[in-house]
Design an enzyme around this catalytic site. Sequence first.
Site, short mmCIF file in Angstrom:
data_model
loop_
_atom_site.label_atom_id
_atom_site.label_comp_id
_atom_site.label_asym_id
_atom_site.label_seq_id
_atom_site.Cartn_x
_atom_site.Cartn_y
_atom_site.Cartn_z
N HIS A 66 0.83 -1.21 0.00
CA HIS A 66 0.00 0.00 0.00
C HIS A 66 0.86 1.25 0.00
O HIS A 66 0.42 2.32 -0.42
CB HIS A 66 -0.97 0.01 1.19
CG HIS A 66 -0.29 0.27 2.50
ND1 HIS A 66 0.53 -0.65 3.11
CD2 HIS A 66 -0.30 1.35 3.31
CE1 HIS A 66 0.99 -0.14 4.25
NE2 HIS A 66 0.50 1.07 4.39
N LYS A 107 9.88 -8.60 5.55
CA LYS A 107 10.86 -9.25 6.42
C LYS A 107 11.64 -10.26 5.61
O LYS A 107 11.11 -10.83 4.64
CB LYS A 107 10.15 -9.97 7.58
CG LYS A 107 11.05 -10.18 8.79
CD LYS A 107 11.12 -8.92 9.63
CE LYS A 107 12.07 -9.06 10.79
NZ LYS A 107 12.03 -7.85 11.62
N SER A 363 15.51 4.42 10.65
CA SER A 363 15.85 3.81 9.35
C SER A 363 15.22 4.63 8.22
O SER A 363 15.82 4.80 7.15
CB SER A 363 15.30 2.39 9.26
OG SER A 363 16.16 1.51 9.91
#
Length: 471
Positions: A66, A107, A363
């Site tokens: 998204h 991940k 990050s």
Amino acid sequence: MGGAKNYSFFAEVERNFDKAAKFTRFDPGILEQIKACNSVYRMKFPVRINDKIEVVEAYRVQHSHHKLPCKGGIRYNINVNQDEVMALAALMTYKCAIVNVPFGGAKGGIKIDPKKYTEFEMEKITRRYASELVKKNFIGPGTDVPAPDYGSGAREMSWIADTYASYKPGEVDSLGCVTGKPITQGGVRGRTEATGLGTFYGIREMCSVEEDMKKLGLTAGLEGKKVIVQGLGNVGYHAAKFFYEGGATIVGLAEYEGAIYDENGLDPDKVVAHRKETKSILNYPGATNIENSSEALEMPCDILIPAALENVINATNADRIQAKIIGEAANGPLSPEADAILLKKGCMIVPDMYLNAGGVIVSYFEWLKNLSHVRFGRMDKRFSENQNTQILAAVENLTGKKVTDIERRQLSHGPHEVDLVYSGLEDTMIDSYHEIREMMLQLGTNDMRTAAFVVSINKVGVAYEELGIFP
Ligand code: NAD
């Protein structure tokens, strides 16, 4: 966590999702789309180790598109499996949404025991994994940006960045293909302490709301609040240090070899120095030893910060927890049973999905730095300093009084990269806390985990609705 035969971590995440989704207004189709993992890439590749060829199993899961790029760490562990990587990717989607980091969740996992390999072998495995990601377009500054997780760090991220750049010569933004890099390779200052500092900002914000503290029988503010921290690793040490500097009293610190407790307060830096010297946290001058480390969780305190492992507070000890506020700095430190017991007791549980998001927030800043190709503060630090100096001179002229040298340094200081990173992290943690709190009030619950999930589903759901269905 994943020990039981039919246990599915991903199904557990789906259950939590369903519990929160009931409080949203979305079409069942949209909810199903949010829940599903968009792309699952399972790979096997050969690596030559000594004279043998080893076939390594690895994964990259992109849970949600998204927002792009997707973002999430790479875990190097022998227990890596598809279910776990899918669950962790999904949690990244919800975590990013809660703290307004405009990324989808992802991940990665490499099923190896990193301790078994030399540095050279680790480099070979990492580079091969990165090249598999490149081949299938599962890495890139605009598609999917990995980061460190268990078993990996700045070293592995450098190898990945270099491998990616070799396949994409001339791609000017290639450093943005991975975060958690060393500063010299495009990393950002403040990343190391980000999760502990974010934990501190989140809990400090919570403690500043007088009416919420009143309900817990506490006064507003962190000053003098008694804190116990479990785990003196990256997250726990930094959290303890920032709580200490922020005026809280660190009454307990726990490590795997034991714990110490001192009502008068402990200085985390001194405790770390003692542990380094004596190889144990125990026998710290003036503190009481707790031989069975996990008993430290049950000692008197206002705020408990589990920052070590998952499942440390469970059905066996939840009843004995005395803290009124539990800040989940670690991932999954409370079992669902403990969660229910403590909520019933009236504790405030600040969920991991929000509280330990400092790493991914910073990050995001690293990625922004890589895309802009300039260190934060480089353009405006000196300008701010000159302006501050002029304002100060004008004030001194008008009042006829001079500030001290220390005050002059503090007032004229222009922002360095680390100041801006801290400021962005602080602002994000504060804003997100209030979004979750508002949702708790709206739902009339003290279950902050469900409220955080609802906030997150609402944001991802709106993004999917607005994107429409293609074609
Ligand atoms: P770490 O390995 O640096 O620290 C963990 C510490 O806990 C170590 O010092 C270890 O000795 C200690 N410990 C182990 N078993 C213990 C026990 N039984 N009792 C007390 N202490 C024990 O790891 P970390 O990076 O600080 O991560 C800690 C937790 O935070 C993990 O759950 C991790 O998933 C989560 N987390 C970390 C980050 C990050 O940026 N590092 C981000 C989000 C979440």
